[in-house]
Design a protein around this motif. Sequence first.
Motif, PDB file in Angstrom:
ATOM      1  N   ALA A 262       0.877  -1.128   0.006  1.00 35.68           N
ATOM      2  CA  ALA A 262      -0.097  -0.103  -0.042  1.00 35.68           C
ATOM      3  C   ALA A 262       0.865   1.153  -0.010  1.00 35.68           C
ATOM      4  O   ALA A 262       1.870   1.113   0.705  1.00 35.68           O
ATOM      5  N   PRO A 263       0.650   2.274  -0.657  1.00 35.24           N
ATOM      6  CA  PRO A 263       1.122   3.512  -0.919  1.00 35.24           C
ATOM      7  C   PRO A 263       1.464   4.079   0.650  1.00 35.24           C
ATOM      8  O   PRO A 263       0.713   4.235   1.235  1.00 35.24           O
ATOM      9  N   ILE A 264       2.932   4.545   0.878  1.00 37.02           N
ATOM     10  CA  ILE A 264       2.888   5.043   2.168  1.00 37.02           C
ATOM     11  C   ILE A 264       3.150   6.495   1.948  1.00 37.02           C
ATOM     12  O   ILE A 264       3.818   7.226   0.979  1.00 37.02           O
ATOM     13  N   VAL A 265       2.468   7.459   2.865  1.00 32.38           N
ATOM     14  CA  VAL A 265       2.352   8.980   2.669  1.00 32.38           C
ATOM     15  C   VAL A 265       3.250   9.632   3.587  1.00 32.38           C
ATOM     16  O   VAL A 265       3.756  10.802   3.036  1.00 32.38           O
ATOM     17  N   LYS A 266       3.554   8.986   4.918  1.00 33.29           N
ATOM     18  CA  LYS A 266       4.425   9.887   5.695  1.00 33.29           C
ATOM     19  C   LYS A 266       4.609   8.773   6.734  1.00 33.29           C
ATOM     20  O   LYS A 266       4.184   7.514   6.703  1.00 33.29           O
ATOM     21  N   MET A 267       5.759   9.121   7.543  1.00 27.55           N
ATOM     22  CA  MET A 267       6.212   7.850   8.674  1.00 27.55           C
ATOM     23  C   MET A 267       6.803   8.857   9.739  1.00 27.55           C
ATOM     24  O   MET A 267       7.056   9.953   9.544  1.00 27.55           O
ATOM     25  N   ALA A 268       6.907   8.199  10.892  1.00 30.16           N
ATOM     26  CA  ALA A 268       7.632   8.492  12.072  1.00 30.16           C
ATOM     27  C   ALA A 268       8.151   7.592  12.670  1.00 30.16           C
ATOM     28  O   ALA A 268       7.937   6.480  12.877  1.00 30.16           O
ATOM     29  N   MET A 269       9.491   8.108  13.246  1.00 28.39           N
ATOM     30  CA  MET A 269      10.303   7.149  13.851  1.00 28.39           C
ATOM     31  C   MET A 269      10.442   7.418  15.408  1.00 28.39           C
ATOM     32  O   MET A 269      10.275   8.075  15.932  1.00 28.39           O
ATOM     33  N   SER A 270      10.630   6.091  16.053  1.00 25.56           N
ATOM     34  CA  SER A 270      10.398   5.822  17.621  1.00 25.56           C
ATOM     35  C   SER A 270      11.750   5.206  17.888  1.00 25.56           C
ATOM     36  O   SER A 270      11.825   4.332  17.235  1.00 25.56           O
ATOM     37  N   GLY A 271      12.402   5.589  19.281  1.00 24.41           N
ATOM     38  CA  GLY A 271      13.306   4.818  19.748  1.00 24.41           C
ATOM     39  C   GLY A 271      12.851   3.817  20.726  1.00 24.41           C
ATOM     40  O   GLY A 271      13.673   3.170  21.506  1.00 24.41           O
ATOM     41  N   ILE A 297       9.471   2.269  13.183  1.00 22.13           N
ATOM     42  CA  ILE A 297       8.923   3.138  12.070  1.00 22.13           C
ATOM     43  C   ILE A 297       7.386   2.764  12.272  1.00 22.13           C
ATOM     44  O   ILE A 297       7.168   1.545  11.878  1.00 22.13           O
ATOM     45  N   TYR A 298       6.734   4.027  12.283  1.00 23.85           N
ATOM     46  CA  TYR A 298       5.305   3.962  12.133  1.00 23.85           C
ATOM     47  C   TYR A 298       5.126   4.508  10.628  1.00 23.85           C
ATOM     48  O   TYR A 298       5.266   5.815  10.457  1.00 23.85           O
ATOM     49  N   ALA A 299       4.342   3.722   9.892  1.00 20.01           N
ATOM     50  CA  ALA A 299       4.150   4.325   8.623  1.00 20.01           C
ATOM     51  C   ALA A 299       2.662   4.654   8.064  1.00 20.01           C
ATOM     52  O   ALA A 299       1.571   3.693   8.417  1.00 20.01           O
ATOM     53  N   ALA A 300       2.234   5.830   7.851  1.00 18.20           N
ATOM     54  CA  ALA A 300       0.927   5.908   7.488  1.00 18.20           C
ATOM     55  C   ALA A 300       0.597   5.800   6.226  1.00 18.20           C
ATOM     56  O   ALA A 300       1.348   6.034   5.304  1.00 18.20           O
ATOM     57  N   LEU A 301      -0.577   5.016   5.714  1.00 15.24           N
ATOM     58  CA  LEU A 301      -0.762   4.568   4.547  1.00 15.24           C
ATOM     59  C   LEU A 301      -2.166   5.105   3.866  1.00 15.24           C
ATOM     60  O   LEU A 301      -2.895   5.698   4.312  1.00 15.24           O
ATOM     61  N   GLN A 302      -1.936   5.131   2.516  1.00 16.02           N
ATOM     62  CA  GLN A 302      -2.950   5.973   1.734  1.00 16.02           C
ATOM     63  C   GLN A 302      -4.205   5.148   1.858  1.00 16.02           C
ATOM     64  O   GLN A 302      -5.396   5.881   1.705  1.00 16.02           O
ATOM     65  N   ASN A 303      -4.285   3.933   2.284  1.00 16.76           N
ATOM     66  CA  ASN A 303      -5.626   3.220   2.521  1.00 16.76           C
ATOM     67  C   ASN A 303      -6.401   3.450   3.707  1.00 16.76           C
ATOM     68  O   ASN A 303      -7.321   2.711   4.116  1.00 16.76           O
ATOM     69  N   GLY A 304      -5.637   4.265   4.469  1.00 17.01           N
ATOM     70  CA  GLY A 304      -6.283   4.585   5.854  1.00 17.01           C
ATOM     71  C   GLY A 304      -5.750   3.781   7.105  1.00 17.01           C
ATOM     72  O   GLY A 304      -6.058   4.237   8.234  1.00 17.01           O
ATOM     73  N   ALA A 305      -4.993   2.857   7.131  1.00 18.38           N
ATOM     74  CA  ALA A 305      -4.180   2.105   7.857  1.00 18.38           C
ATOM     75  C   ALA A 305      -2.828   2.555   8.153  1.00 18.38           C
ATOM     76  O   ALA A 305      -2.340   3.444   7.364  1.00 18.38           O
ATOM     77  N   PHE A 306      -2.094   1.997   9.170  1.00 20.82           N
ATOM     78  CA  PHE A 306      -0.685   2.474   9.342  1.00 20.82           C
ATOM     79  C   PHE A 306       0.076   0.849   9.656  1.00 20.82           C
ATOM     80  O   PHE A 306      -0.529   0.075  10.210  1.00 20.82           O
ATOM     81  N   ASN A 307       1.291   1.051   9.233  1.00 23.74           N
ATOM     82  CA  ASN A 307       2.074  -0.307   9.676  1.00 23.74           C
ATOM     83  C   ASN A 307       3.150   0.248  10.729  1.00 23.74           C
ATOM     84  O   ASN A 307       3.600   1.329  10.793  1.00 23.74           O
ATOM     85  N   VAL A 308       3.465  -0.904  11.457  1.00 22.59           N
ATOM     86  CA  VAL A 308       4.693  -0.655  12.255  1.00 22.59           C
ATOM     87  C   VAL A 308       5.821  -1.579  11.694  1.00 22.59           C
ATOM     88  O   VAL A 308       5.585  -3.082  11.551  1.00 22.59           O
TER      89      VAL A 308
END
Length: 450
Positions: A262-271, A297-308
């Motif tokens: 799924a296309p990834i639109v933004k991401m955020a990094m955590s320690g 890494i938390y990735a925001a997806l174009q389909n409304g979900a997020f992946n870790v």
Amino acid sequence: MSTDPSSDPIILPQVALQHDFTSVFADIRDNTVFSEDIFLSCYQLGLRPVHGKVNASHDESVASPDGILLESRDGVELTRLDSHTFTASCPALSIVNTILRAPRQGFSINPIENTTNVRRISAFDVTSNAALIAIGHYDGTITIQSVSTPSDPEAQKFPLTTKKLHLSSVLSLRFFPSNKVLLSASSDLSLNIISATPPSDSNSLELLAVPRVLKGHKAGITDTAIIGVGRRVLSCAKDGTVRLWDVGKGEKISTLASERFAPIVKMAMSGRIPSSAIPPEPVETADSQTDVDENVIYAALQNGAFNVFDLRTRNLIYASPTSRISSSSKAALGAIAVDDSSYFLATGSQGGFIRVYDSRYLPPQSLFTFQRSNSSIEDLHFVPSKDGEGAPQLLVATGDGFPFCASLHPDGPKVAEELVGFADESVTVIRTDGKGAVWAAGHDGIVRKY
């Protein structure tokens, strides 16, 4: 628990002050006009908006820096605290003393006389010492300029420099921790490592030199992150992958794929690793480094979900359910942010929903959802905690031009501050610097410092 972020959201109010009110104040202060009305509007979804007026006039007896008297009417109240701070109230919508923050500085490379072809801002970043800003545009150009003389005696002032470094839209800019190198990403599928140090007599490098280009994505790159001091960087793209790069070698280290690409639109990094994450098997690679081992890494997806993703194993460890909002365009995520001090994870959708999770667990536990309007959430950024006390603060950039700061209390969110000055133009990026200032930029081509 429902996976639909639109289910029972907390509705927060919205206050809009006439964007050019500072010009009105200047005219009154300079005796160009004696008095003039400015508009103050208050909104809450599902309720009738209140459009009030505030008369500004010159009165030397008023205890303010410029002797401006404010008289409110039509159901609103505006009070001036100092030259850049106000409070607004609207009893009909239960709005009481909401703080309105006006910008202290504005930066633009658009000529003053150019009012029709404004160069919109698509990406932005500021160095940790608040000395340099970088601005990216949809035509592939990047601008770097000095903001002020930093306290660091070794830092150099950078002359205003604009250069076309990409073939198409610049979608991410990140300064390295050294504040001397810039990472850019574009829809042209490339990442550039850019020198942000002006040449000296002993250095023949040209302004904005690009010593390294990283390529490999199959679709537009949408976001980036820098790991540690910058030996490794991350990029995500609409090809559904997050890529880990070795900057020194100019090579890809590994590729992590989102669920179903799924296309990834933004991401955020955590320690911080979620407590329920499975302990990893050792990753036997020559490129392993401790600055990668503890990152999630938390990735925001174009389909409304997020992946870790777990960088210890280079694997996808969680995929959230897709949203059940009827309109897929409204369900699509547009922003994501994580705060390691509070364990909060926040996602923002194109439909205006912000959902907050507890990131200590896997899957992350949904805490609450809130909304102010139906306009898109363009960017989210947690304000770094200074003392670990008080409610976490989340900065929100919106497509309707009304950025704000939300205070995330255990019982739900509250509007902490409205960041005023934008004129119904999309705010695409919001950031903080190492000195506590807030920066916002968007389609009107102006960077504002609060």
